[in-house]
Design a protein around this motif. Sequence first.
Motif, PDB file in Angstrom:
ATOM      1  N   VAL A 184      63.532  10.104  75.889  1.00  0.00           N
ATOM      2  CA  VAL A 184      63.559  10.963  77.077  1.00  0.00           C
ATOM      3  C   VAL A 184      62.887  10.250  78.243  1.00  0.00           C
ATOM      4  O   VAL A 184      63.413  10.224  79.364  1.00  0.00           O
ATOM      5  CB  VAL A 184      62.867  12.317  76.781  1.00  0.00           C
ATOM      6  CG1 VAL A 184      62.761  13.148  78.048  1.00  0.00           C
ATOM      7  CG2 VAL A 184      63.607  13.063  75.698  1.00  0.00           C
ATOM      8  N   LYS A 185      61.734   9.627  77.974  1.00  0.00           N
ATOM      9  CA  LYS A 185      61.021   8.921  79.035  1.00  0.00           C
ATOM     10  C   LYS A 185      61.821   7.715  79.524  1.00  0.00           C
ATOM     11  O   LYS A 185      61.907   7.463  80.735  1.00  0.00           O
ATOM     12  CB  LYS A 185      59.658   8.470  78.512  1.00  0.00           C
ATOM     13  CG  LYS A 185      58.774   7.864  79.569  1.00  0.00           C
ATOM     14  CD  LYS A 185      57.413   7.540  78.987  1.00  0.00           C
ATOM     15  CE  LYS A 185      56.512   6.932  80.044  1.00  0.00           C
ATOM     16  NZ  LYS A 185      55.190   6.596  79.518  1.00  0.00           N
ATOM     17  N   THR A 202      65.085   7.334  79.452  1.00  0.00           N
ATOM     18  CA  THR A 202      66.233   7.837  80.216  1.00  0.00           C
ATOM     19  C   THR A 202      65.802   8.275  81.608  1.00  0.00           C
ATOM     20  O   THR A 202      66.484   7.986  82.608  1.00  0.00           O
ATOM     21  CB  THR A 202      66.894   9.008  79.470  1.00  0.00           C
ATOM     22  OG1 THR A 202      67.196   8.596  78.150  1.00  0.00           O
ATOM     23  CG2 THR A 202      68.157   9.452  80.161  1.00  0.00           C
ATOM     24  N   TYR A 203      64.667   8.955  81.701  1.00  0.00           N
ATOM     25  CA  TYR A 203      64.168   9.396  82.998  1.00  0.00           C
ATOM     26  C   TYR A 203      63.838   8.203  83.893  1.00  0.00           C
ATOM     27  O   TYR A 203      64.189   8.191  85.071  1.00  0.00           O
ATOM     28  CB  TYR A 203      62.935  10.281  82.802  1.00  0.00           C
ATOM     29  CG  TYR A 203      62.328  10.754  84.101  1.00  0.00           C
ATOM     30  CD1 TYR A 203      62.971  11.715  84.881  1.00  0.00           C
ATOM     31  CD2 TYR A 203      61.125  10.231  84.555  1.00  0.00           C
ATOM     32  CE1 TYR A 203      62.425  12.142  86.077  1.00  0.00           C
ATOM     33  CE2 TYR A 203      60.564  10.648  85.752  1.00  0.00           C
ATOM     34  CZ  TYR A 203      61.225  11.608  86.502  1.00  0.00           C
ATOM     35  OH  TYR A 203      60.681  12.016  87.687  1.00  0.00           O
ATOM     36  N   GLU A 204      63.180   7.187  83.334  1.00  0.00           N
ATOM     37  CA  GLU A 204      62.846   5.993  84.122  1.00  0.00           C
ATOM     38  C   GLU A 204      64.109   5.269  84.585  1.00  0.00           C
ATOM     39  O   GLU A 204      64.179   4.770  85.709  1.00  0.00           O
ATOM     40  CB  GLU A 204      61.955   5.065  83.311  1.00  0.00           C
ATOM     41  CG  GLU A 204      60.548   5.611  83.135  1.00  0.00           C
ATOM     42  CD  GLU A 204      59.702   4.761  82.201  1.00  0.00           C
ATOM     43  OE1 GLU A 204      60.230   3.774  81.646  1.00  0.00           O
ATOM     44  OE2 GLU A 204      58.514   5.097  82.035  1.00  0.00           O
ATOM     45  N   TYR A 231      67.000   6.683  85.155  1.00  0.00           N
ATOM     46  CA  TYR A 231      67.560   7.535  86.203  1.00  0.00           C
ATOM     47  C   TYR A 231      66.836   7.313  87.538  1.00  0.00           C
ATOM     48  O   TYR A 231      67.469   7.186  88.582  1.00  0.00           O
ATOM     49  CB  TYR A 231      67.464   9.000  85.770  1.00  0.00           C
ATOM     50  CG  TYR A 231      67.768   9.981  86.871  1.00  0.00           C
ATOM     51  CD1 TYR A 231      69.065  10.180  87.309  1.00  0.00           C
ATOM     52  CD2 TYR A 231      66.737  10.704  87.488  1.00  0.00           C
ATOM     53  CE1 TYR A 231      69.344  11.071  88.326  1.00  0.00           C
ATOM     54  CE2 TYR A 231      66.998  11.593  88.500  1.00  0.00           C
ATOM     55  CZ  TYR A 231      68.306  11.777  88.923  1.00  0.00           C
ATOM     56  OH  TYR A 231      68.573  12.646  89.931  1.00  0.00           O
ATOM     57  N   ILE A 232      65.510   7.247  87.496  1.00  0.00           N
ATOM     58  CA  ILE A 232      64.730   7.025  88.724  1.00  0.00           C
ATOM     59  C   ILE A 232      65.070   5.665  89.326  1.00  0.00           C
ATOM     60  O   ILE A 232      65.255   5.544  90.552  1.00  0.00           O
ATOM     61  CB  ILE A 232      63.216   7.135  88.431  1.00  0.00           C
ATOM     62  CG1 ILE A 232      62.844   8.563  88.003  1.00  0.00           C
ATOM     63  CG2 ILE A 232      62.392   6.700  89.635  1.00  0.00           C
ATOM     64  CD1 ILE A 232      63.071   9.606  89.075  1.00  0.00           C
TER      65      ILE A 232
END
Length: 78
Positions: free
Chosen positions: A61-62, A64-66, A68-69
């Motif tokens: 999850v982390k 994927t979020y990074e 995306y950012i």
Amino acid sequence: MYLLLSIILSIILGYALLMMGPLVGGLLAFGIVAGILFRGLYFLNEIHKRITKDEPKPDTVKETYETYIRERENKSQA
């Protein structure tokens, strides 16, 4: 000092195995070598378990979020 003691004990053990005859001495020598190898494998397995236990699990999850950012920042800069 420990190395010297090990060498002397190995010499005594080798002499005793030679005096027992080829069959008994060979069986004992094989048992000693096989036991040492299995004990070494056991220790390697224990070391592997301890090393991999401390390794952090990847957080998808982390990550994927990074990702995306980073993609969002690249799009806004372009």
